[in-house]
Design an enzyme around this catalytic site. Structure first.
Site, PDB file in Angstrom:
ATOM      1  N   SER A   1      22.703  41.521  45.154  1.00  0.00           N
ATOM      2  CA  SER A   1      22.792  42.517  44.092  1.00  0.00           C
ATOM      3  C   SER A   1      24.229  42.625  43.640  1.00  0.00           C
ATOM      4  O   SER A   1      25.163  42.299  44.389  1.00  0.00           O
ATOM      5  CB  SER A   1      22.310  43.877  44.628  1.00  0.00           C
TER       6      SER A   1
ATOM      7  N   TYR B   1      22.154  51.391  51.118  1.00  0.00           N
ATOM      8  CA  TYR B   1      21.743  50.133  50.496  1.00  0.00           C
ATOM      9  C   TYR B   1      22.971  49.300  50.102  1.00  0.00           C
ATOM     10  O   TYR B   1      23.022  48.086  50.360  1.00  0.00           O
ATOM     11  CB  TYR B   1      20.876  50.427  49.282  1.00  0.00           C
TER      12      TYR B   1
END
Length: 336
Positions: A142, A155
């Site tokens: 990501s 996260y």
């Protein structure tokens, strides 16, 4: 895409979202696909997708935070399908919450799934690929692997950890002159079901930070990388912009995200504090949620940036030819 052999592909987090879209994309090539996730209804839906699209599917319900279960699954995959060619680590968990609202158990759980789940999958793949001196491990990352944002600390930290782990692994593979490859796919905000089932303490409903892309764009990048592995592939201009901005002006980005990062992750309507979440138990055990979330009307179906990245060789060649033609024309004019 045309069918290329019958490669054996493993996908974690395969029951929904990016994993589900990736299973569909590999199935179009006729791959033999091992589907790993916790939710049985989602996994069964993914199996139907794969079989309807021309692939073969093996359903393996398990939690990637269980290292023994991942290892046993890898063994079963090779017994059923043969040597693993591509292993895609994609499973994730998150909590939308300020850090002060998080518990130690929640940080641990997100880390076990989103970071250690990748480690366990990578180890299982390496135990088989290294002796054969071939294979590819794809880590679905990501933009948040490079740039943390508010309200997703666990996260972001896990994705940062994956990035560091992959850097170390890549160096070791190069040192050993191994032909096993590892690549990371850095993704933007995607229209997946996670925003309706991730645990949340936000006052309003969670959403991906716009602009939003469909998960098929991520799947396209993953399948492309399985044929043309690179060190890293960025998907979407927002990913490129976030990573570049963090390298150039991280302090300025801190202040920008402090002012915009709360509202941009929420949208209309109060969050239902009593809805089920998937932190400890799957929410697709009895209902299949598919690949898409609730943002189809706002999600882009194409990424010009990804297309350019995938065709950069042809673009560079065309630019060189055009530049050469222009130079030749300029020289001819100068000699007249």
């Amino acid at each position: 895409m045309k069918k290329i052999g019958r490669r054996v592909v493993v996908i974690t987090g395969a029951s929904a979202g990016v994993g589900r879209a990736t299973a569909q994309a590999f199935a179009r090539e006729g791959a033999r696909i091992a589907l790993i996730a916790r939710g049985r209804a989602g996994l069964n839906g993914a199996r139907r997708d794969v079989e309807n699209l021309g692939g073969e599917a093996l359903v393996l319900p398990l939690d990637v935070a269980d290292a023994d279960a991942v290892e046993k699954a890898a063994q079963k995959i090779e017994e059923e399908f043969g040597p693993i060619d591509v292993w895609v680590n994609n499973a994730m968990a998150s909590v939308f919450s300020p850090i002060t609202g998080m518990t130690a158990e929640e940080f641990k759980r997100v880390t076990e799934v989103t970071y250690l789940g990748y480690v366990y999958g990578t180890l299982a793949a390496l135990r088989r690929m290294l002796s054969r001196n071939r294979g590819l491990i794809i880590q679905v990352g990501s933009a948040l692997a490079y740039r943390g944002i508010p309200l997703q600390s666990a996260y972001c930290a896990a994705k940062h950890a994956v990035q560091g782990f992959v850097d170390s692994l890549r160096c070791e593979l190069i040192h050993d002159k191994s032909r096993v490859r590892v690549t990371m796919i850095e993704l933007p905000a995607l229209n997946t079901p996670q925003f309706s089932w991730v645990k949340s303490r936000l006052p309003r409903k969670a959403q991906p930070v716009p602009p939003i892309y469909q998960p098929e764009i991520a799947a396209e990048a993953i399948v492309y990388a399985s044929h043309y592995p690179r060190r890293e592939i960025y998907v979407g201009m927002t990913t490129v912009a976030a990573i570049a901005a963090n390298k150039i002006a991280p302090g300025l980005l801190d202040h920008f995200l402090a002012h915009t990062g709360y509202d941009s992750q929420q949208y209309d309507g109060a969050e239902d504090r009593h809805r089920p979440d998937n932190l400890w138990e799957p929410v697709d055990s009895e209902r299949d949620h598919g690949a898409h979330g609730q943002f189809d009307s706002r999600a882009a179906r194409q990424s010009p940036q990804l297309w350019t990245s995938m065709h950069r060789g042809w673009i560079a060649a065309a630019a060189a030819l055009l530049g050469g033609a222009l130079l030749a024309q300029f020289l001819r004019r100068g000699s007249d």
